[in-house]
Design a protein around this motif. Structure first.
Motif, PDB file in Angstrom:
ATOM      1  N   SER A 198       0.808  -1.223   0.000  1.00 42.72           N
ATOM      2  CA  SER A 198       0.000   0.000   0.000  1.00 42.72           C
ATOM      3  C   SER A 198       0.841   1.273   0.000  1.00 42.72           C
ATOM      4  O   SER A 198       0.296   2.376   0.033  1.00 42.72           O
TER       5      SER A 198
ATOM      6  N   ARG B  86       2.685   2.997  -2.114  1.00 44.19           N
ATOM      7  CA  ARG B  86       2.603   4.018  -3.158  1.00 44.19           C
ATOM      8  C   ARG B  86       1.339   4.865  -2.991  1.00 44.19           C
ATOM      9  O   ARG B  86       1.280   6.007  -3.443  1.00 44.19           O
ATOM     10  N   TYR B  87       0.346   4.326  -2.317  1.00 41.46           N
ATOM     11  CA  TYR B  87      -0.928   5.007  -2.120  1.00 41.46           C
ATOM     12  C   TYR B  87      -1.017   5.667  -0.744  1.00 41.46           C
ATOM     13  O   TYR B  87      -1.457   6.816  -0.629  1.00 41.46           O
TER      14      TYR B  87
ATOM     15  N   ASP C  20      -0.574   4.434 -11.796  1.00 44.93           N
ATOM     16  CA  ASP C  20      -1.543   4.915 -10.824  1.00 44.93           C
ATOM     17  C   ASP C  20      -1.044   4.560  -9.421  1.00 44.93           C
ATOM     18  O   ASP C  20      -0.759   3.401  -9.125  1.00 44.93           O
ATOM     19  N   ARG C  21      -0.947   5.560  -8.567  1.00 48.77           N
ATOM     20  CA  ARG C  21      -0.380   5.320  -7.242  1.00 48.77           C
ATOM     21  C   ARG C  21      -1.240   4.421  -6.364  1.00 48.77           C
ATOM     22  O   ARG C  21      -0.786   3.954  -5.313  1.00 48.77           O
ATOM     23  N   ARG C  22      -2.451   4.165  -6.764  1.00 40.61           N
ATOM     24  CA  ARG C  22      -3.293   3.238  -6.003  1.00 40.61           C
ATOM     25  C   ARG C  22      -2.827   1.793  -6.157  1.00 40.61           C
ATOM     26  O   ARG C  22      -3.299   0.901  -5.454  1.00 40.61           O
TER      27      ARG C  22
ATOM     28  N   ASN D 202       0.377  -1.102  -6.449  1.00 43.13           N
ATOM     29  CA  ASN D 202       1.781  -1.442  -6.266  1.00 43.13           C
ATOM     30  C   ASN D 202       1.994  -2.915  -6.551  1.00 43.13           C
ATOM     31  O   ASN D 202       1.097  -3.738  -6.366  1.00 43.13           O
TER      32      ASN D 202
ATOM     33  N   TYR E 198      -6.088  -0.322  -5.093  1.00 45.70           N
ATOM     34  CA  TYR E 198      -7.244   0.293  -4.445  1.00 45.70           C
ATOM     35  C   TYR E 198      -8.240   0.745  -5.509  1.00 45.70           C
ATOM     36  O   TYR E 198      -8.452   1.926  -5.753  1.00 45.70           O
TER      37      TYR E 198
ATOM     38  N   GLY F  27       5.107   7.180  -6.058  1.00 41.98           N
ATOM     39  CA  GLY F  27       3.808   7.597  -5.539  1.00 41.98           C
ATOM     40  C   GLY F  27       3.942   8.424  -4.278  1.00 41.98           C
ATOM     41  O   GLY F  27       4.733   9.384  -4.206  1.00 41.98           O
ATOM     42  N   ALA F  28       3.182   8.060  -3.243  1.00 44.29           N
ATOM     43  CA  ALA F  28       3.148   8.830  -2.002  1.00 44.29           C
ATOM     44  C   ALA F  28       4.496   8.862  -1.288  1.00 44.29           C
ATOM     45  O   ALA F  28       4.777   9.800  -0.537  1.00 44.29           O
TER      46      ALA F  28
END
Length: 466
Positions: A144, A146-147, A237-239, A241, A263, A351-352
């Protein structure tokens, strides 16, 4: 030989004379065999405090254990006192204030279950029995991240017992330098963590589990998968991984596979992954809608109860050429004698993770694209040394292609390990080490070194330091 006096220790004591000793010394990595003097299972802060004071008074080195997952066994040792916090495992969820407080011994599965049953996502790791505080101390990669960010990015506060046996509170306002340090420094460098407070993420319902395998894949197929993967991650898309593995299994053969979490819906996930789902007709695809908790359960259940292995991980900061990827493939094509499973894996980053500045926490490598892991797993002890040597030899090539090492995936043979783990954050970490552990009470292989040596009076240190 003088008999050891354990007066002053509280909690449950396991010594070499205990019936439970043989079982209690086991690490998750069964290749790690160490013989501590005593293991103290702590049930509260007082047990931890007493163990630290006893260790100093008796001139014994300290190791701290929660999940027992240290790749190189840094949570145990010969003739040391192991402070085991696995019994400090309470979980308190405050939905109104938006946080969860966990004990120092809480593990991934316990947090996933407690939060998942209330509908909350959690940026934890993949293996169910990894201690969450240990995960957070090293930054904390997970499916999770990257999100939701690294596990450490959710940390609000920690309670830590220092070398004196005093309890410290570390947050953005109190002992803020220590708070900065424990988000990515790894291991037990500054004290024993007895609790952590983590922010609750927003509630989620459904997600998608991703498991795709190209079995019996030849070099060309594996090469194409990796080329497309590194291109896809530039705008992924960062949702989503993924963990991608070029693998060789003694029972199932060679191939390339990726496991992931999204996600969003399975339909959308298939669209995102379309470029790497049509490389060969021989493909196994499992992309399905599940609750986020069910996805994480599946991922956790895919891990064995324990293994015998040697493994490590480095950071990928650029694209690789076809020639470089083929060199990685050849490593896996030529495993060690007696191997059970081996892989070069790419753990997705970005991502995040990259939203936070690399100097904002101790975790430095926020702009990396992947963590490249390498592992060799064996079952028979007679093949241990040849598999370990194979990893060390292969690591030399991987080191040429990467920059910096992941502190939660350590390797004994890493030279200049502090610089490799912490990059430009090393100098600050050394100063914080000197401030919060000036006498190196929390010292273990690959611990952070103090900035400078300090002369200590015997009546304060209870130990001899150089």
């Amino acid at each position: 030989m003088n008999k050891v006096n354990y007066i002053g220790l509280t909690g449950k004591l396991i010594t070499k004379d205990s019936i439970e000793y043989k079982e209690s010394i086991k690490s998750w990595n069964r290749a790690i065999v160490r013989y501590p003097l005593v293991i103290v299972y702590c049930y509260n802060e007082e047990d931890v405090i007493n163990a630290i004071k006893w260790a100093r008074e008796n001139h014994k080195e300290i190791r701290v254990r929660s999940g027992g997952h240290s790749y190189e066994g840094y949570s145990t040792g010969n003739d040391v006192i192991v402070i085991d916090v696995s019994e400090i495992n309470k979980i308190h969820i405050d939905e109104e204030k938006g946080y969860v407080k966990i004990g120092g011994g809480v593990r991934n599965r316990e947090v996933y279950e407690n939060l998942g049953n209330k509908g909350y996502a959690f940026p934890g790791g993949g293996c169910p029995t990894v201690g969450v505080p240990g995960l957070i101390l090293g930054g904390g990669w997970g499916y999770s991240c990257r999100y939701l960010g690294l596990a450490s990015d959710s940390l609000i506060e920690a309670e830590i017992i220092n070398y004196k046996g005093d309890k410290l509170i570390a947050n953005k306002d109190e002992n803020s330098d220590l708070f900065w340090a424990i988000m990515g420094s790894g291991g037990c460098n500054f004290g024993v963590v007895t609790s952590m407070t983590i922010s609750l993420k927003k509630k989620v319902d459904m997600g998608s589990l991703i498991h795709v395998n190209y079995p019996n894949a030849n070099n060309e197929i594996i090469l194409e998968v990796i080329l497309r993967l590194q291109e896809m991650f530039k705008s992924l898309d960062r949702r989503m991984n993924l963990k991608t593995a070029i693998y060789n299994s003694a029972s199932k053969g060679q191939g390339v596979k990726f496991t992931g979490l999204f996600y969003g819906s399975a339909r959308e996930a298939k669209e995102i992954l379309s470029s790497i789902l049509n490389i060969s007709k021989e493909i196994e695809v499992n992309i399905e809608d599940k609750s986020i908790l069910e996805c994480n359960r599946w991922i956790q259940d895919s891990h064995p109860d324990y293994e015998k292995y040697k493994s490590t991980g480095r950071y990928v900061n650029r694209d690789y050429t076809k020639e470089e990827i083929n060199r990685l493939i050849e490593i896996i094509r030529n495993p060690a004698e007696g191997f059970h499973y081996t892989a070069v894996s790419l753990y997705g980053l970005g991502g995040a993770i990259a939203d936070i500045n690399k100097f904002s926490t101790a975790y430095y490598y926020r702009d990396a694209r992947f963590i490249m892991g390498i592992q060799s797993v064996w079952e028979e002890d007679e093949y241990a040394s040849v598999n370990e040597e194979w990893v060390i030899k292969s690591f030399k090539l991987i080191k040429e292609l990467t920059e910096g090492s992941f502190v939660n995936f350590p390797i004994d043979e890493l030279s200049d390990y502090e610089k490799e783990y912490y990059g430009e954050n090393l100098s600050k970490l050394r100063k914080i080490k000197a401030k919060y552990d000036p006498y190196n009470i929390f010292d273990y292989p690959q611990a952070i070194n103090r900035k400078e040596n300090i002369k200590v009076k015997d009546n304060e240190s209870k130990r001899c330091y150089n």
